[in-house]
Write an enzyme that holds these catalytic residues in place. Structure first.
Site, PDB file in Angstrom:
ATOM      1  N   GLY A  80       0.814  -1.220   0.000  1.00  0.00           N
ATOM      2  CA  GLY A  80       0.000   0.000   0.000  1.00  0.00           C
ATOM      3  C   GLY A  80       0.840   1.260   0.000  1.00  0.00           C
ATOM      4  N   HIS A 110       2.133   4.479  -5.186  1.00  0.00           N
ATOM      5  CA  HIS A 110       2.658   5.598  -5.980  1.00  0.00           C
ATOM      6  C   HIS A 110       2.854   5.109  -7.413  1.00  0.00           C
ATOM      7  CE1 HIS A 110       6.394   3.416  -5.506  1.00  0.00           C
ATOM      8  NE2 HIS A 110       6.310   3.504  -4.204  1.00  0.00           N
ATOM      9  N   HIS A 165       4.206   1.512  -8.113  1.00  0.00           N
ATOM     10  CA  HIS A 165       3.228   0.416  -8.025  1.00  0.00           C
ATOM     11  C   HIS A 165       2.310   0.421  -9.245  1.00  0.00           C
ATOM     12  CE1 HIS A 165       4.030   1.377  -3.647  1.00  0.00           C
ATOM     13  NE2 HIS A 165       4.308   0.086  -3.675  1.00  0.00           N
ATOM     14  N   GLY A 200       9.043  -5.148  -8.558  1.00  0.00           N
ATOM     15  CA  GLY A 200       9.895  -4.040  -8.995  1.00  0.00           C
ATOM     16  C   GLY A 200      11.373  -4.356  -8.824  1.00  0.00           C
ATOM     17  N   LYS A 236      13.334  -2.188  -8.132  1.00  0.00           N
ATOM     18  CA  LYS A 236      13.740  -1.314  -7.029  1.00  0.00           C
ATOM     19  C   LYS A 236      14.218  -2.167  -5.852  1.00  0.00           C
ATOM     20  CE  LYS A 236      13.066   2.013  -3.755  1.00  0.00           C
ATOM     21  NZ  LYS A 236      12.193   1.531  -2.725  1.00  0.00           N
ATOM     22  N   SER A 238       9.235   5.795  -3.676  1.00  0.00           N
ATOM     23  CA  SER A 238       9.081   4.907  -2.530  1.00  0.00           C
ATOM     24  C   SER A 238       8.021   5.485  -1.605  1.00  0.00           C
ATOM     25  CB  SER A 238      10.412   4.818  -1.759  1.00  0.00           C
ATOM     26  OG  SER A 238      10.190   4.279  -0.473  1.00  0.00           O
TER      27      SER A 238
HETATM   28  P1  AMP Z   1       6.087  -2.297  -1.551  1.00  0.00           P
HETATM   29  O1  AMP Z   1       4.661  -1.844  -1.465  1.00  0.00           O
HETATM   30  O2  AMP Z   1       7.074  -1.263  -1.213  1.00  0.00           O
HETATM   31  O3  AMP Z   1       6.305  -3.608  -0.863  1.00  0.00           O
HETATM   32  O4  AMP Z   1       6.333  -2.589  -3.093  1.00  0.00           O
HETATM   33  C1  AMP Z   1       5.479  -3.416  -3.834  1.00  0.00           C
HETATM   34  C2  AMP Z   1       6.113  -3.670  -5.173  1.00  0.00           C
HETATM   35  O5  AMP Z   1       6.301  -2.431  -5.855  1.00  0.00           O
HETATM   36  C3  AMP Z   1       7.490  -4.333  -5.059  1.00  0.00           C
HETATM   37  O6  AMP Z   1       7.616  -5.310  -6.092  1.00  0.00           O
HETATM   38  C4  AMP Z   1       8.422  -3.169  -5.290  1.00  0.00           C
HETATM   39  O7  AMP Z   1       9.677  -3.553  -5.814  1.00  0.00           O
HETATM   40  C5  AMP Z   1       7.635  -2.357  -6.312  1.00  0.00           C
HETATM   41  N1  AMP Z   1       8.093  -0.968  -6.311  1.00  0.00           N
HETATM   42  C6  AMP Z   1       8.204  -0.132  -5.244  1.00  0.00           C
HETATM   43  N2  AMP Z   1       8.726   1.043  -5.626  1.00  0.00           N
HETATM   44  C7  AMP Z   1       8.959   0.957  -6.953  1.00  0.00           C
HETATM   45  C8  AMP Z   1       9.506   1.840  -7.919  1.00  0.00           C
HETATM   46  N3  AMP Z   1       9.937   3.053  -7.598  1.00  0.00           N
HETATM   47  N4  AMP Z   1       9.590   1.407  -9.203  1.00  0.00           N
HETATM   48  C9  AMP Z   1       9.180   0.160  -9.541  1.00  0.00           C
HETATM   49  N5  AMP Z   1       8.660  -0.720  -8.675  1.00  0.00           N
HETATM   50  C10 AMP Z   1       8.554  -0.333  -7.403  1.00  0.00           C
END
Ligand code: AMP
Length: 283
Positions: A31, A34, A37, A150, A152, A188
């Site tokens: 969640g 941005h 996601h 991602g 990232k 992020s």
């Molecule tokens: P999170 O919600 O931070 O656990 O991220 C969920 C997914 O979104 C994960 O696969 C992350 O690697 C991806 N993600 C987060 N930030 C970015 C970004 N700036 N660019 C691409 N993918 C992202």
């Protein structure tokens, strides 16, 4: 938009979609969504595919309780962003961790060939154990054909690929490029907690990684690392680690010729906010 807060309602919805011949394309998230996601959701949107997004702040992957408590929870805004920015219309947003860690949950203690011991694994003990277990459980719940992660979280992506292989899961794992803010800072959920000044300063992370990449043919790896660290000397940012690794094994290299696939990965503190980023040096 179908927001399933319980497992049975999600099962019912997805069973119907499978019967209609759709593939399930899955994007797991925590969640506070941005553009990063949303880019994953866009890549997941393909012919004959139904896109499912999960929104679940997984407590077991936080080694720091304060970090978990401070993690933003913005479900209403997330749903609006998904609806406006993507074709995803099924969201799994469990209303309690018990919905994920139900009676079917079995803890995995997979060997991860050292991928989990370095970088984030070294600085965030237990983090990848939590990640592997939640992703495996979300895979068991959603039963996706294809999932999107991602780049990232470069180390996480490598670990999920290995987990999928070791558990013989018939799921394709697609890595998606890093989405950045206009100044280069990787998008992020944590960026929202940066002051305007820090957010501008944090552009240095990507700049320094790019400089490292553009210098690798001219200088030794050691010199490039030193140069990277020095670039932060007059900034309020503090580098926790810079690791230049083989992109497959994630083990550090000390000279460029040791690999055909080099990735530079870093974690940097901007005040108390910890930011990660990475760049492929060559492949
Ligand atoms: P999170 O919600 O931070 O656990 O991220 C969920 C997914 O979104 C994960 O696969 C992350 O690697 C991806 N993600 C987060 N930030 C970015 C970004 N700036 N660019 C691409 N993918 C992202």
């Amino acid at each position: 938009m179908y927001v399933c807060t319980s497992r049975p309602s999600l099962d019912k919805m997805l069973d119907e979609k499978r019967k209609q011949g759709h593939k399930i394309h899955f994007v797991p998230t925590m969640g506070a969504l941005h553009d990063g996601h949303i880019s994953l959701l866009k890549q997941a949107s393909q012919k004959n595919a139904v896109v499912v997004c999960s929104i679940f702040v997984n407590p077991t992957q936080f080694n720091d309780k304060a970090d978990l408590d401070k993690y933003p929870r913005t479900l209403e805004a997330d749903l609006a962003l998904i609806e406006a920015g993507s074709d995803c219309r099924i969201v799994f947003a469990p209303d309690s961790p018990n919905e994920v860690y139900d009676q079917t949950y079995q803890e995995q203690t997979l060997g991860l060939e050292g991928l989990d011991k370095v970088m984030e694994g070294a600085f965030r003990p237990g983090h990848f154990k939590g990640v592997v277990n939640v992703v495996n459980q979300l895979f068991a719940i959603v039963k996706p054909d294809v999932t999107f992660f991602g780049e990232k979280d470069f180390q996480q992506l490598a670990i999920i690929r290995l987990m999928t292989k070791k558990l013989n899961l018939d799921i394709d794992i697609v890595g998606c490029p890093i989405i950045r803010e206009p100044n280069g800072l990787a998008r992020s959920s944590r960026n929202e907690r940066l002051s305007v000044k820090m957010r501008a300063e944090a552009a240095l992370i990507h700049q320094s990684l790019q400089e490292l990449k553009s210098n690798y043919l001219k200088y030794s790896l050691e010199t490039c690392k030193t140069h990277f660290m020095r670039s932060f000397e007059n900034s309020p940012l503090e580098v926790e680690y810079l690791s230049i690794v083989d992109g497959h094994t994630l083990q550090e290299i000390s000279e460029w010729h040791e690999t055909a696939y080099a990735q530079a990965c870093t974690a940097v503190f901007a005040g108390e906010i910890r930011l990660i980023d990475n760049v492929q040096i060559f492949a």
